[in-house]
Scaffold this motif. Structure first.
Motif, PDB file in Angstrom:
ATOM      1  N   SER A 150      19.306 -43.518 -90.087  1.00  0.00           N
ATOM      2  CA  SER A 150      17.980 -44.118 -90.150  1.00  0.00           C
ATOM      3  C   SER A 150      17.322 -44.091 -88.771  1.00  0.00           C
ATOM      4  O   SER A 150      17.995 -44.266 -87.751  1.00  0.00           O
ATOM      5  CB  SER A 150      18.123 -45.562 -90.638  1.00  0.00           C
ATOM      6  OG  SER A 150      16.882 -46.197 -90.565  1.00  0.00           O
ATOM      7  N   SER A 151      16.029 -43.865 -88.722  1.00  0.00           N
ATOM      8  CA  SER A 151      15.242 -43.773 -87.478  1.00  0.00           C
ATOM      9  C   SER A 151      15.505 -42.499 -86.684  1.00  0.00           C
ATOM     10  O   SER A 151      15.063 -42.388 -85.547  1.00  0.00           O
ATOM     11  CB  SER A 151      15.465 -44.970 -86.540  1.00  0.00           C
ATOM     12  OG  SER A 151      15.117 -46.158 -87.180  1.00  0.00           O
TER      13      SER A 151
ATOM     14  N   ALA B 150      12.164 -35.382 -79.063  1.00  0.00           N
ATOM     15  CA  ALA B 150      13.452 -35.228 -78.382  1.00  0.00           C
ATOM     16  C   ALA B 150      14.371 -34.299 -79.159  1.00  0.00           C
ATOM     17  O   ALA B 150      15.076 -33.474 -78.574  1.00  0.00           O
ATOM     18  CB  ALA B 150      14.112 -36.595 -78.204  1.00  0.00           C
TER      19      ALA B 150
ATOM     20  N   LYS C 259      21.141 -43.271 -79.740  1.00  0.00           N
ATOM     21  CA  LYS C 259      20.764 -43.825 -81.057  1.00  0.00           C
ATOM     22  C   LYS C 259      19.323 -44.322 -81.056  1.00  0.00           C
ATOM     23  O   LYS C 259      19.036 -45.422 -80.586  1.00  0.00           O
ATOM     24  CB  LYS C 259      21.675 -45.015 -81.402  1.00  0.00           C
ATOM     25  CG  LYS C 259      23.127 -44.640 -81.496  1.00  0.00           C
ATOM     26  CD  LYS C 259      23.643 -44.872 -82.897  1.00  0.00           C
ATOM     27  CE  LYS C 259      25.125 -44.551 -82.936  1.00  0.00           C
ATOM     28  NZ  LYS C 259      25.564 -43.995 -84.161  1.00  0.00           N
ATOM     29  N   PRO C 260      18.415 -43.538 -81.638  1.00  0.00           N
ATOM     30  CA  PRO C 260      17.005 -43.922 -81.617  1.00  0.00           C
ATOM     31  C   PRO C 260      16.764 -45.270 -82.286  1.00  0.00           C
ATOM     32  O   PRO C 260      15.933 -46.057 -81.839  1.00  0.00           O
ATOM     33  CB  PRO C 260      16.331 -42.816 -82.421  1.00  0.00           C
ATOM     34  CG  PRO C 260      17.293 -41.698 -82.471  1.00  0.00           C
ATOM     35  CD  PRO C 260      18.649 -42.274 -82.352  1.00  0.00           C
ATOM     36  N   GLY C 261      17.522 -45.566 -83.343  1.00  0.00           N
ATOM     37  CA  GLY C 261      17.327 -46.817 -84.066  1.00  0.00           C
ATOM     38  C   GLY C 261      17.575 -48.031 -83.183  1.00  0.00           C
ATOM     39  O   GLY C 261      16.979 -49.087 -83.374  1.00  0.00           O
TER      40      GLY C 261
ATOM     41  N   LYS D 188      14.767 -48.136 -79.679  1.00  0.00           N
ATOM     42  CA  LYS D 188      13.336 -48.392 -79.886  1.00  0.00           C
ATOM     43  C   LYS D 188      13.031 -49.888 -79.950  1.00  0.00           C
ATOM     44  O   LYS D 188      11.916 -50.299 -79.651  1.00  0.00           O
ATOM     45  CB  LYS D 188      12.823 -47.657 -81.129  1.00  0.00           C
ATOM     46  CG  LYS D 188      13.258 -48.229 -82.465  1.00  0.00           C
ATOM     47  CD  LYS D 188      12.669 -47.393 -83.612  1.00  0.00           C
ATOM     48  CE  LYS D 188      13.264 -47.702 -84.969  1.00  0.00           C
ATOM     49  NZ  LYS D 188      13.112 -49.071 -85.428  1.00  0.00           N
TER      50      LYS D 188
ATOM     51  N   SER E 280      16.504 -37.933 -75.774  1.00  0.00           N
ATOM     52  CA  SER E 280      16.136 -39.223 -76.389  1.00  0.00           C
ATOM     53  C   SER E 280      15.754 -40.220 -75.318  1.00  0.00           C
ATOM     54  O   SER E 280      14.761 -40.934 -75.432  1.00  0.00           O
ATOM     55  CB  SER E 280      17.309 -39.836 -77.146  1.00  0.00           C
ATOM     56  OG  SER E 280      17.676 -39.063 -78.203  1.00  0.00           O
TER      57      SER E 280
ATOM     58  N   ALA F 228      12.203 -42.107 -74.743  1.00  0.00           N
ATOM     59  CA  ALA F 228      12.229 -43.567 -74.906  1.00  0.00           C
ATOM     60  C   ALA F 228      11.654 -44.221 -73.650  1.00  0.00           C
ATOM     61  O   ALA F 228      10.828 -45.131 -73.720  1.00  0.00           O
ATOM     62  CB  ALA F 228      13.655 -44.046 -75.157  1.00  0.00           C
TER      63      ALA F 228
ATOM     64  N   SER G 162       7.801 -43.570 -73.612  1.00  0.00           N
ATOM     65  CA  SER G 162       6.867 -43.971 -74.662  1.00  0.00           C
ATOM     66  C   SER G 162       7.075 -45.378 -75.215  1.00  0.00           C
ATOM     67  O   SER G 162       6.242 -45.866 -75.956  1.00  0.00           O
ATOM     68  CB  SER G 162       6.906 -42.955 -75.813  1.00  0.00           C
ATOM     69  OG  SER G 162       8.213 -42.828 -76.289  1.00  0.00           O
ATOM     70  N   ILE G 163       8.184 -46.026 -74.847  1.00  0.00           N
ATOM     71  CA  ILE G 163       8.401 -47.372 -75.383  1.00  0.00           C
ATOM     72  C   ILE G 163       8.078 -48.397 -74.300  1.00  0.00           C
ATOM     73  O   ILE G 163       8.497 -48.254 -73.151  1.00  0.00           O
ATOM     74  CB  ILE G 163       9.844 -47.537 -75.900  1.00  0.00           C
ATOM     75  CG1 ILE G 163      10.056 -46.579 -77.082  1.00  0.00           C
ATOM     76  CG2 ILE G 163      10.124 -48.969 -76.315  1.00  0.00           C
ATOM     77  CD1 ILE G 163      11.468 -46.495 -77.574  1.00  0.00           C
TER      78      ILE G 163
END
Lengths: 100, 304
Positions: free
Chosen positions: A14-15, A76, B23-25, B28, B57, B61, B64-65
């Motif tokens: 997810s994500s 990315a 881990k993007p989840g 973010k 990643s 991150a 942009s975050i």
């Protein structure tokens, strides 16, 4: 950049998004599936194509399986897959140049 | 693109939470938990064949975050790996506040990282000296060299002990009373204080053992640590609670500082507050209590 060999980046969590690039002959052929296709399909497609253009990819078959990734994650994953395909993902990355 | 303010070398760092940069989840949402610092991890949390992917990643991150007030530190791979130089380039290019040097064993290690950080600042047009450093001490050699490490760079704001590797080297394992790392913690704390930098304790990995966690945090505070590395957002609140000064400590500190300023203006060096002898030696401690109280939102006066 020329896509020399198949390469992938990302996961199906997810994500996240999983991006695969393969050598292609007829320009960029993008196949996109997304868990949020109806809401964001167009935006994801635009992000992928912009990123490929910035990397100078003129011909490739690109498969994106999106699981609700943010734009920054899509970028990315596309960048990593393309640079892996060219064997340039490990060092001297053009941060802030082609990667931005 | 989110511009971040210039990092402060000495700021409140009670809680520094690890997050897998791959881990993007996770990354973010990292800022919503309210820890003082997050540490995006390129090292152990990232599998060897995903080191490259994690940097992409991380870069986006960082760019942009909006992490707001939360400090953003990146843990880079050890100097014995092929990864650390590119890790430094991406941290600096992305505008991370600081870099955590894994498995640091000597002042030379800090200087090697510092040199590459300076090169990257030059390459990416980042203000010289902006990127801070901290060192993780993970071996007996690192602990024994703690003082030279603490003094190695003007960018270095602190040192942290890393329990997993350290216990392995010492052929011991976690003990509820902390005796396994007592000497190491004490030695590192003395080195950090002697050098005037901050000092952070290791992670507590058993998330089901709340009592054990609380005991360790209490011991950390009693020993004089500035903060602790964390692995889960649910650990944040307790550390903030236990590290905050008590109401009584704040009132007392306020009285001491106030009395000292009045007395010293009148030419008096030693005096009593509530029946206790006070002289100049008590002032830095009292001022620190007030600063911490202010940072925790418990003191609104103007003495600090």
């Amino acid at each position: 950049m020329e896509i020399l060999k198949p390469a992938a980046a990302g996961t199906l969590e997810s994500s996240d998004a999983q991006v695969t690039v393969e050598p292609g002959e007829n320009g960029v052929e993008l196949s996109l599936t997304s868990s949020v296709m109806n809401q964001y399909g167009r935006q994801i497609r635009a992000t992928v194509l912009e990123t490929l253009e910035r990397l100078g990819v003129a011909a490739a078959r690109v498969t994106v399986v999106d699981k609700g990734a943010l734009d920054c994650t899509i970028k990315a994953r596309v960048e990593c897959a393309v640079l892996r395909s060219c064997g340039q993902s490990e060092e001297n990355i053009p941060w802030g140049g082609a990667i931005r | 693109m989110i511009p971040r303010p210039k990092p402060e070398r000495f700021r409140l760092r009670r809680t520094m939470m690890f997050m897998n940069a791959q881990k993007p989840g996770l990354i973010k949402d990292a800022y919503i938990y309210g820890c003082d610092s997050i540490m995006l991890d390129l090292e152990d949390a990232v599998a060897e064949n995903q080191k490259d992917a994690a940097r992409f990643s991380l870069y986006h991150a960082l760019k942009s975050i909006d992490y707001g007030e939360t400090e953003v530190i990146v843990r880079i791979n050890g100097l014995d790996t092929p990864h650390w130089k590119e890790d430094i380039r991406v941290c600096v290019a992305g505008g991370a506040d600081g870099i955590r040097i894994a498995k640091c064993e000597s002042a030379q290690d800090v200087k090697a990282v510092e040199e590459h950080v300076a090169m990257a600042e030059e390459e990416f047009g980042v203000e010289k000296g902006r990127t801070l450093l901290m060192a993780a001490l993970e071996s007996p050699k690192g602990i024994l060299n703690a003082y030279e490490i603490c003094c190695a760079s003007d960018r270095l704001f602190g040192v942290a002990i890393s329990g997993g590797d350290f216990r392995k080297c010492m052929q011991t394992k976690f003990q509820p009373d902390g005796v396994d790392m007592l000497a190491a913690r004490g030695h590192m704390l003395m080195a950090a204080r002697a050098a005037g930098v901050q000092c952070f304790d290791t992670v507590f990995t058993n998330l089901d053992d709340q009592e054990g966690f609380e005991a360790e945090v209490r011991q950390n505070k009693a020993m004089g640590f500035d903060g602790k590395s964390l692995i889960n957002p649910k650990q944040i609140r307790l550390v903030h609670q236990l590290f905050a000064p008590t109401e009584k400590e704040i009132i007392q500190a306020e009285r001491i500082v106030r009395a000292y300023r009045e007395q010293s203006a009148a030419g008096v060096g030693v005096f009593t507050v509530d029946g206790k002898m006070i002289d100049i030696a008590f002032i830095p401690g009292a001022e620190r209590t007030l600063k911490l109280a202010k940072a925790c939102g418990m003191y609104e006066g103007d003495l600090v």
